[in-house]
Design an enzyme around this catalytic site. Structure first.
Site, PDB file in Angstrom:
ATOM      1  N   SER A   1       0.856  -1.186   0.000  1.00 42.06           N
ATOM      2  CA  SER A   1       0.000   0.000   0.000  1.00 42.06           C
ATOM      3  C   SER A   1       0.889   1.232   0.000  1.00 42.06           C
ATOM      4  O   SER A   1       2.071   1.164   0.374  1.00 42.06           O
ATOM      5  CB  SER A   1      -0.897   0.002   1.249  1.00 42.06           C
ATOM      6  OG  SER A   1      -1.542   1.249   1.421  1.00 42.06           O
TER       7      SER A   1
ATOM      8  N   TYR B   1      -2.226  -1.474  10.298  1.00 42.45           N
ATOM      9  CA  TYR B   1      -2.246  -1.482   8.834  1.00 42.45           C
ATOM     10  C   TYR B   1      -0.934  -0.980   8.235  1.00 42.45           C
ATOM     11  O   TYR B   1      -0.291  -1.680   7.444  1.00 42.45           O
ATOM     12  CB  TYR B   1      -3.420  -0.649   8.309  1.00 42.45           C
ATOM     13  CG  TYR B   1      -3.602  -0.780   6.815  1.00 42.45           C
ATOM     14  CD1 TYR B   1      -4.197  -1.913   6.269  1.00 42.45           C
ATOM     15  CD2 TYR B   1      -3.170   0.217   5.941  1.00 42.45           C
ATOM     16  CE1 TYR B   1      -4.353  -2.050   4.893  1.00 42.45           C
ATOM     17  CE2 TYR B   1      -3.332   0.092   4.568  1.00 42.45           C
ATOM     18  CZ  TYR B   1      -3.917  -1.048   4.055  1.00 42.45           C
ATOM     19  OH  TYR B   1      -4.057  -1.186   2.699  1.00 42.45           O
TER      20      TYR B   1
END
Length: 332
Positions: free
Chosen positions: A178, A190
């Site tokens: 990401s 995350y």
């Protein structure tokens, strides 16, 4: 390219003329090399994780149409059934929980039987989760583990377990990271997990390139998927807030949660892209290109905002995020 024309165009500056010619030639060669594709797609098998919805689901359909033998790992029976109904005869599904080593091992044994002597051309580690996400102080250790177990440990477990099959085919490992694996813009597991995916992929690429295996990293920006859905995000933020002690809540102030949620709504509504093919096209290129790239940045925000921001000094990134996120009431 007409070098005499360039020479006159740049006022007789030979060095500038040569530099432009070199750069232009390099770009043309790179574009041609980047466009070359592998052969015998119909003989190749690809395993994709996280196929119930989102990127994984769409990728499986695209690969199936291209002629690959697609092996789709789904978390739920409903996800597997829905995908099979919409796909062709070359797509098969298997139930898979990437956080469960027994499930990973069973999926590998099933895959070994499916691919036979062909080996596994590609594995796409797409399965992931984003929640819980919020200020780091609001998290418990279990909150971190719930995300790390999927996004980090799950990627490692799948890759290492399936690597002998990939090695046999001299194939590809495609790991979905990401832009938040470049810029740590929020708390929770995350960003941590995506930084770990970046590091693991870089180490793996350098370790196994001698065997003809390519390792590619996909770095999507913000897209409209289940991962960025506002409903679950807001529910998680309320849960995290409610489990805080009165002292911690007081340090942030009564209005902090509402302001934080408003910022998240603004970001998701303004930045999130609905065109998931921008990501799946990168995955597809990583699997079909004769010379795949080490990294793929998907989305305008990734290319124009997050990736450039990742090269900035930390003080610049800190200031930018401070201007966007709300300020606790008892901050210094």
């Amino acid at each position: 390219m007409d070098t005499h024309y360039l020479y006159n165009l740049f006022g007789g500056n030979a060095w500038l003329c040569l530099s432009v010619t070199f750069v232009a030639s390099w770009v043309i060669v790179w574009l041609y090399r980047d466009s070359l594709e592998i052969e015998a797609i119909a003989d190749k098998y690809v395993f994709v994780t996280g196929c119930d919805s989102g990127f994984g689901n769409l990728l499986c359909k695209k690969l199936d149409r291209r002629g690959f033998h697609v092996l789709a790992g789904c978390l739920t029976e409903k996800g597997a059934d829905d995908l099979k109904r919409l796909a062709g005869p070359h797509l098969k599904t298997v139930l898979l929980d990437v956080t469960n080593l027994d499930s990973v091992q069973k999926a590998m044994e099933w895959t070994r039987k499916e691919v036979g002597d062909n080996g596994l051309w590609g594995i796409v580690n797409n399965a992931g989760r984003s929640l819980p996400m919020g200020p780091s102080e609001w998290m418990t250790v279990e909150d971190f583990h719930s995300t790390l177990n999927v996004n980090m440990t799950g990627v490692i477990a799948m890759t290492i377990t399936f690597l002998p099959l990939i090695k046999k085919a001299r194939g590809r490992v495609v790991n979905v990271a990401s832009v938040l694996g470049r810029v740590a813009a929020n708390g929770g597991g995350y960003s941590i997990s995506k930084f770990a995916v970046e590091s693991f992929s870089d180490c793996l690429r350098r370790d196994i390139n001698y065997f003809g295996i390519n390792v590619c990293i996909i770095e999507p920006g913000f897209f409209k998927t289940a991962v960025t859905s506002l409903g679950p995000l807001e529910r998680e933020l309320h849960r995290l807030w409610n489990q805080l002690s009165p002292e911690v809540q007081a340090s942030y102030g009564d209005k902090y949660l509402d302001r934080y949620i408003k910022v998240q709504r603004l970001i998701m509504n303004a930045v999130c892209d609905s065109d998931l093919t921008k990501v799946t096209s990168c995955m597809e290129h990583a699997l079909t290109a004769a010379h795949p790239r080490a990294r793929y940045s998907a989305g305008w925000d990734a290319k124009l905002l997050w990736i450039p921001l990742s090269y900035m000094p930390s003080c610049v990134v800190d200031l930018g995020l401070k201007l966007v996120l709300p300020r606790p009431s008892k901050s210094v």
